[in-house]
Design an enzyme around this catalytic site. Structure first.
Site, PDB file in Angstrom:
ATOM      1  N   LYS A 130       1.671  45.833 -34.386  1.00 27.82           N
ATOM      2  CA  LYS A 130       0.779  45.935 -33.217  1.00 27.82           C
ATOM      3  C   LYS A 130       1.474  46.388 -31.928  1.00 27.82           C
ATOM      4  CE  LYS A 130      -2.441  45.586 -34.709  1.00 27.82           C
ATOM      5  NZ  LYS A 130      -2.828  46.602 -35.719  1.00 27.82           N
ATOM      6  N   SER A 131       2.623  47.039 -32.097  1.00 26.82           N
ATOM      7  CA  SER A 131       3.357  47.498 -30.914  1.00 26.82           C
ATOM      8  C   SER A 131       3.074  48.953 -30.570  1.00 26.82           C
ATOM      9  CB  SER A 131       4.864  47.338 -31.154  1.00 26.82           C
ATOM     10  OG  SER A 131       5.174  46.008 -31.439  1.00 26.82           O
TER      11      SER A 131
ATOM     12  N   THR B 147       2.801  51.359 -33.410  1.00 29.05           N
ATOM     13  CA  THR B 147       3.456  52.051 -34.524  1.00 29.05           C
ATOM     14  C   THR B 147       2.701  53.316 -34.922  1.00 29.05           C
ATOM     15  OG1 THR B 147       3.715  49.784 -35.302  1.00 29.05           O
ATOM     16  CG2 THR B 147       4.573  51.533 -36.726  1.00 29.05           C
ATOM     17  N   ASN B 148       1.397  53.186 -35.141  1.00 32.19           N
ATOM     18  CA  ASN B 148       0.599  54.340 -35.585  1.00 32.19           C
ATOM     19  C   ASN B 148       0.610  55.446 -34.539  1.00 32.19           C
ATOM     20  OD1 ASN B 148      -1.236  53.714 -38.242  1.00 32.19           O
ATOM     21  ND2 ASN B 148      -0.592  51.868 -37.197  1.00 32.19           N
ATOM     22  N   TRP B 149       0.594  55.056 -33.304  1.00 37.79           N
ATOM     23  CA  TRP B 149       0.666  56.014 -32.191  1.00 37.79           C
ATOM     24  C   TRP B 149       1.994  56.781 -32.262  1.00 37.79           C
ATOM     25  CZ3 TRP B 149       0.184  54.217 -26.342  1.00 37.79           C
ATOM     26  CH2 TRP B 149      -0.087  55.340 -25.553  1.00 37.79           C
TER      27      TRP B 149
ATOM     28  N   HIS C  80       8.555  47.800 -40.394  1.00 39.81           N
ATOM     29  CA  HIS C  80       8.336  46.658 -39.507  1.00 39.81           C
ATOM     30  C   HIS C  80       9.422  45.598 -39.705  1.00 39.81           C
ATOM     31  CE1 HIS C  80       4.585  47.808 -37.810  1.00 39.81           C
ATOM     32  NE2 HIS C  80       3.837  47.604 -38.848  1.00 39.81           N
TER      33      HIS C  80
ATOM     34  N   SER D   8      -3.729  41.703 -29.944  1.00 41.04           N
ATOM     35  CA  SER D   8      -3.990  42.775 -30.896  1.00 41.04           C
ATOM     36  C   SER D   8      -3.892  42.239 -32.328  1.00 41.04           C
ATOM     37  CB  SER D   8      -2.981  43.911 -30.657  1.00 41.04           C
ATOM     38  OG  SER D   8      -3.249  44.992 -31.499  1.00 41.04           O
TER      39      SER D   8
ATOM     40  N   SER E 243      -2.548  63.041 -29.368  1.00 36.65           N
ATOM     41  CA  SER E 243      -2.169  61.666 -29.718  1.00 36.65           C
ATOM     42  C   SER E 243      -2.873  60.655 -28.810  1.00 36.65           C
ATOM     43  CB  SER E 243      -0.654  61.496 -29.607  1.00 36.65           C
ATOM     44  OG  SER E 243      -0.260  61.687 -28.265  1.00 36.65           O
TER      45      SER E 243
ATOM     46  N   PHE F  92      -5.652  58.059 -27.371  1.00 33.79           N
ATOM     47  CA  PHE F  92      -6.431  57.006 -28.048  1.00 33.79           C
ATOM     48  C   PHE F  92      -7.726  57.595 -28.616  1.00 33.79           C
ATOM     49  CE2 PHE F  92      -9.432  53.458 -28.086  1.00 33.79           C
ATOM     50  CZ  PHE F  92      -8.698  52.488 -28.756  1.00 33.79           C
TER      51      PHE F  92
ATOM     52  N   ARG G  72      -8.740  49.481 -31.225  1.00 32.90           N
ATOM     53  CA  ARG G  72      -9.519  48.434 -30.574  1.00 32.90           C
ATOM     54  C   ARG G  72      -9.701  48.769 -29.100  1.00 32.90           C
ATOM     55  NH1 ARG G  72      -8.879  43.630 -28.167  1.00 32.90           N
ATOM     56  NH2 ARG G  72      -6.725  44.233 -27.726  1.00 32.90           N
TER      57      ARG G  72
ATOM     58  N   GLY H  55      -6.436  49.699 -26.902  1.00 34.40           N
ATOM     59  CA  GLY H  55      -5.336  50.574 -26.497  1.00 34.40           C
ATOM     60  C   GLY H  55      -4.992  50.453 -25.027  1.00 34.40           C
TER      61      GLY H  55
END
Ligand code: A3P
Length: 284
Positions: free
Chosen positions: A42-43, A45-47, A95, A125, A213, A215, A241, A243
Site C-alpha cells: 500500500k505504499s 507499488t502499482n504506481w 514486498h 489503505s 501514470s 490516478f 481508492r 490516491g
C-alpha cells in the site's frame, strides 16, 4: 475469508504464497542489470510499476497495452516463474523486508527503488484493501486493525521493521522514493528515476510518463486497473481508492493518532525519516 499464514516473522496470504518458493528466495539469482521495486504493501507499488515501464519505454504509452501491468513487473515472492521469463533488464517487484530479500540484493548487486509512504495513510489503505480483498481476513473495525498493524501481525509483517531494514541498507544502488513526493511533484520524481536508471528522457517524454501514470489514467486503463484480473476483490476497481495524502485524518481519532505518533517516535529513532503527513491541495 482465510487468515494470514506466519512465515519467518512476517505474514503471507494462505493459499496464494507457497512456503517452498519463499524459502528459496534468499538464494534467488539476481542479475546485475535487474531493477527491483521494493515496498511495504500500500505504499504506491502499482504506481511505481507503471512509472518504471513508462520510463523504460520513454513515455510511449503503448508499453501499457496488451498485457496486464502486474504480469510485466511480477512479484518475486508470488510470480517467480513469470520473473524468469522476463526479458532484460528485468523489473522485479517485492514486498519482502530486507532480512528476507535475496542475499545478492542485500549486498547491493542490483538497483533497488524503495517506495515509502507515511504509515498512517498505509494503515488506512491497507484497512480498506483487507475489507475489499477476498483473500484477506476481514478486519473487525479500525481500532482493532490499528492494534494488529502496530503489532506487525499484518500482510508482510511489521512496517517498522520493513522501513528500518531498507533505510539502514545504504548501498549506492538504492533510490528512495516517497509516495508523497510522487503526489506533490511527479515530474521531479521521474527525473530522479531517470538519472538513477541511466535513462535520458526529453521533457515531452517525461510529460507523457506523468500523464499515463496518473490516478485517473491508471484507474481507467483495463491493463492497470485489475478489471481483467481474476476475481480477487469484492470490487477489483476499488483498488484505486483515493490516491491522496492525509486521508488518515478521516479515519483516526485524536487518541488513535496520538497513540500512533508515540509508537512511531519510539520505533523510528535514528532512521532520518521525514514524511509528509498531509497536503493542502491535491490534484484529482
Ligand atoms: P489508497 O488506498 O490510499 O487510495 P500499492 O500499489 O502499494 O498496493 O498501493 C496502493 C495505493 O496506491 C492505494 O492508495 C492506491 O489508490 C494508490 N495509487 C495507485 N495508483 C496511484 C496513482 N497513479 N496515483 C496516486 N495513487 C495511486
Amino acid at each position: 475469508r482465510p487468515s494470514l499464514l506466519p512465515f519467518r516473522g512476517i505474514y503471507v496470504m494462505q493459499g496464494i504464497f507457497k512456503e517452498e518458493t519463499l524459502m528459496e528466495l534468499e538464494h534467488f539469482d539476481v542479475l546485475h542489470d535487474d531493477v527491483f521495486i521494493i515496498s511495504y504493501p500500500k505504499s504506491g507499488t502499482n504506481w511505481m510499476q507503471v512509472l518504471m515501464r513508462l520510463v523504460y519505454a520513454e513515455g510511449d504509452h503503448k508499453c501499457l497495452e496488451g498485457v496486464a501491468s502486474w504480469e510485466k513487473t511480477p512479484w518475486l515472492e508470488l510470480q517467480k516463474s513469470k520473473v524468469l521469463q522476463l526479458s532484460r533488464p528485468r523489473i522485479i517487484t517485492s514486498h519482502f523486508p530486507h532480512r528476507l530479500a535475496p542475499h545478492a540484493l542485500q549486498e547491493g548487486s542490483a538497483k533497488v527503488i524503495y517506495v515509502a509512504r507515511n504509515p498512517k495513510d498505509i494503515i488506512v489503505s491497507l484497512y480498506h484493501f483487507c475489507k475489499n480483498a477476498l483473500f484477506m481476513e476481514m478486519p473487525k473495525d479500525f481500532q482493532s486493525f490499528l492494534e494488529v498493524f502496530i503489532d506487525g501481525k499484518v500482510l508482510m509483517g511489521s512496517w517498522f521493521e520493513h522501513i528500518q531494514g531498507w533505510m539502514e541498507c545504504k548501498h549506492p544502488q538504492l533510490l528512495y522514493v516517497m509516495y508523497e513526493d510522487m503526489t506533490k511533484d511527479l515530474p521531479a520524481v521521474v527525473r530522479r528515476m531517470c538519472t538513477f536508471l541511466g535513462k535520458t528522457l526529453t521533457e515531452v517524454q517525461i510529460e507523457s510518463v506523468v500523464k499515463h501514470s496518473s490516478f485517473t489514467a491508471m484507474k481507467n486503463n483495463p491493463m492497470t486497473n485489475f478489471s481483467k484480473a481474476e476475481k480477487l476483490f469484492e470490487d477489483n476497481i476499488k483498488f484505486f481508492r483515493k490516491g491522496k495524502v492525509g486521508d488518515w485524518k478521516n479515519h483516526f481519532t485524536v487518541a488513535q493518532s496520538e497513540w500512533f505518533d508515540a509508537v512511531y517516535q519510539e520505533r523510528t529513532v535514528g532512521l532520518g525519516l521525514d514524511f509528509t503527513w498531509d497536503l493542502p491541495e491535491q490534484p484529482a
